[in-house]
Scaffold this motif. Structure first.
Motif, short mmCIF file in Angstrom:
data_model
loop_
_atom_site.label_atom_id
_atom_site.label_comp_id
_atom_site.label_asym_id
_atom_site.label_seq_id
_atom_site.Cartn_x
_atom_site.Cartn_y
_atom_site.Cartn_z
N LYS A 1 0.87 -1.34 -0.12
CA LYS A 1 -0.06 0.22 -0.11
C LYS A 1 0.75 1.31 -0.07
O LYS A 1 0.65 2.22 -0.79
N ALA A 2 2.10 1.29 0.78
CA ALA A 2 2.74 2.51 1.02
C ALA A 2 3.44 2.63 -0.43
O ALA A 2 3.67 3.66 -0.91
N HIS A 3 3.99 1.46 -1.02
CA HIS A 3 4.32 1.56 -2.44
C HIS A 3 3.65 2.41 -3.51
O HIS A 3 4.02 2.90 -4.09
N SER A 4 2.34 1.80 -3.48
CA SER A 4 1.43 2.14 -4.46
C SER A 4 1.33 3.65 -4.21
O SER A 4 1.05 4.58 -4.92
N HIS A 5 1.17 3.90 -2.86
CA HIS A 5 0.83 5.41 -2.50
C HIS A 5 1.92 6.23 -2.80
O HIS A 5 1.76 7.63 -3.34
N ILE A 6 3.19 5.74 -2.71
CA ILE A 6 4.38 6.63 -3.24
C ILE A 6 4.37 6.90 -4.62
O ILE A 6 4.63 7.80 -5.18
N GLU A 7 3.85 5.58 -5.39
CA GLU A 7 3.80 5.73 -6.91
C GLU A 7 3.03 6.91 -7.39
O GLU A 7 3.18 7.85 -8.23
N LYS A 8 1.51 6.93 -6.53
CA LYS A 8 0.85 8.11 -6.89
C LYS A 8 1.26 9.24 -6.51
O LYS A 8 0.85 10.06 -7.57
N LEU A 9 1.93 9.71 -5.59
CA LEU A 9 2.55 10.95 -5.04
C LEU A 9 3.57 11.45 -6.12
O LEU A 9 3.59 12.41 -6.53
N SER A 10 4.38 10.40 -6.53
CA SER A 10 5.18 10.66 -7.52
C SER A 10 4.42 11.07 -8.99
O SER A 10 5.15 12.02 -9.48
N ASN A 11 3.79 10.40 -9.30
CA ASN A 11 3.04 10.71 -10.38
C ASN A 11 2.49 11.88 -10.22
O ASN A 11 2.39 12.88 -11.28
N LEU A 12 1.73 12.27 -9.24
CA LEU A 12 1.13 13.70 -8.97
C LEU A 12 2.18 14.81 -8.89
O LEU A 12 2.04 15.93 -9.62
N LEU A 13 3.37 14.57 -8.22
CA LEU A 13 4.44 15.54 -8.53
C LEU A 13 5.17 15.79 -9.77
O LEU A 13 5.19 16.85 -9.96
N ASP A 14 5.11 14.67 -10.43
CA ASP A 14 5.61 14.90 -11.92
C ASP A 14 4.38 15.70 -12.71
O ASP A 14 4.75 16.67 -13.51
N GLN A 15 2.91 15.34 -12.53
CA GLN A 15 2.33 16.41 -13.28
C GLN A 15 2.16 17.93 -12.73
O GLN A 15 2.38 18.53 -13.48
N GLN A 16 2.68 17.82 -11.38
CA GLN A 16 2.71 19.38 -10.85
C GLN A 16 3.80 19.95 -11.38
O GLN A 16 3.77 21.32 -11.90
N GLN A 17 4.99 19.21 -11.62
CA GLN A 17 6.14 19.86 -12.26
C GLN A 17 5.90 20.18 -13.75
O GLN A 17 6.37 21.38 -14.24
N ARG A 18 5.33 19.42 -14.39
CA ARG A 18 4.97 19.57 -15.81
C ARG A 18 4.02 20.87 -16.04
O ARG A 18 4.20 21.64 -16.95
N LEU A 19 3.02 20.74 -15.32
CA LEU A 19 2.08 21.95 -15.04
C LEU A 19 2.89 23.19 -14.71
O LEU A 19 2.49 24.39 -15.42
N ALA A 20 3.63 23.10 -13.90
CA ALA A 20 4.47 24.54 -13.66
C ALA A 20 5.27 24.84 -14.80
O ALA A 20 5.38 26.26 -15.00
N LEU A 21 6.08 24.03 -15.35
CA LEU A 21 6.76 24.45 -16.63
C LEU A 21 5.95 25.07 -17.75
O LEU A 21 6.34 26.04 -18.31
N GLN A 22 4.73 24.49 -17.81
CA GLN A 22 3.81 25.04 -18.75
C GLN A 22 3.46 26.18 -18.57
O GLN A 22 3.34 27.17 -19.37
N ASP A 23 2.88 26.46 -17.20
CA ASP A 23 2.73 27.81 -16.74
C ASP A 23 3.95 28.92 -16.96
O ASP A 23 3.49 29.92 -17.42
N LYS A 24 5.11 28.31 -16.68
CA LYS A 24 6.21 29.25 -16.86
C LYS A 24 6.49 29.59 -18.30
O LYS A 24 6.60 30.71 -18.71
N LYS A 25 6.31 28.77 -19.32
CA LYS A 25 6.40 28.91 -20.62
C LYS A 25 5.39 29.84 -21.22
O LYS A 25 5.58 30.90 -21.88
N LEU A 26 4.08 29.61 -20.66
CA LEU A 26 2.88 30.61 -21.09
C LEU A 26 3.18 32.13 -20.41
O LEU A 26 2.94 32.93 -21.20
#
Length: 160
Positions: free
Chosen positions: A68-93
């Motif tokens: 459960k902890a591993h899957s939770h860490i995976e989800k958090l990692s994906n969310l962090l990745d999405q957040q970083q991509r969105l932040a980069l997209q916002d910066k470009k805009l």
């Protein structure tokens, strides 16, 4: 009671659980018990079986929790990745918007050369307008003088 037997309560206290859980393990796995003086007691081999089952159950629970902890860490990692991509997209805009604003400011505000040309052309335009007005006034004055001369001649000729 002899040293080689334990009650369910003693074993539960030792394992850090309750009597009900130990009783369920005994019933589920058909572990042999004895009854001495209205108390259910367990011999050493039964105690070791319960301990083994308890350890296996604990390991199983820990594995489940670890998964459960591993899957939770995976989800958090994906969310962090999405957040970083969105932040980069916002910066470009934001950079694009800044560039667009700068372009609009450049179009809106005339450059120094354009200001000088406007400053030089405004007096030229005013000068041309004034010259036209002077010409028009001169034409009127000439027209008035001609009228005056004609009238004068007529009167003068009349007296002659």
């Amino acid at each position: 009671m002899s040293k080689n037997v334990k009650t369910i309560k003693e074993l539960a206290d030792e394992l850090g659980t309750n009597k009900t859980r130990i009783s369920r393990i005994i019933n589920k796995n058909s572990i042999p018990t004895q009854k001495i003086k209205n108390k259910i007691v367990l011999e050493d081999n039964s105690v070791s079986l319960i301990r083994q089952y308890f350890k296996n159950e604990t390991v199983s629970i820990l594995r489940t929790e670890l998964d459960k902890a591993h899957s939770h860490i995976e989800k958090l990692s994906n969310l962090l990745d999405q957040q970083q991509r969105l932040a980069l997209q916002d910066k470009k805009l934001l950079e694009e918007y800044k560039a667009e604003i700068n372009d609009l400011k450049a179009l809106k505000m005339p450059s120094q050369d354009t200001k000088e040309e406007q400053a030089n052309s405004q007096p030229q335009e005013e000068l041309e307008t004034l010259k036209e007005q002077i010409r028009a006034l001169n034409d009127k004055i000439k027209g008035q003088e001609q009228l005056n001369n004609q009238v004068s001649k007529k009167w003068y000729q009349f007296w002659k």
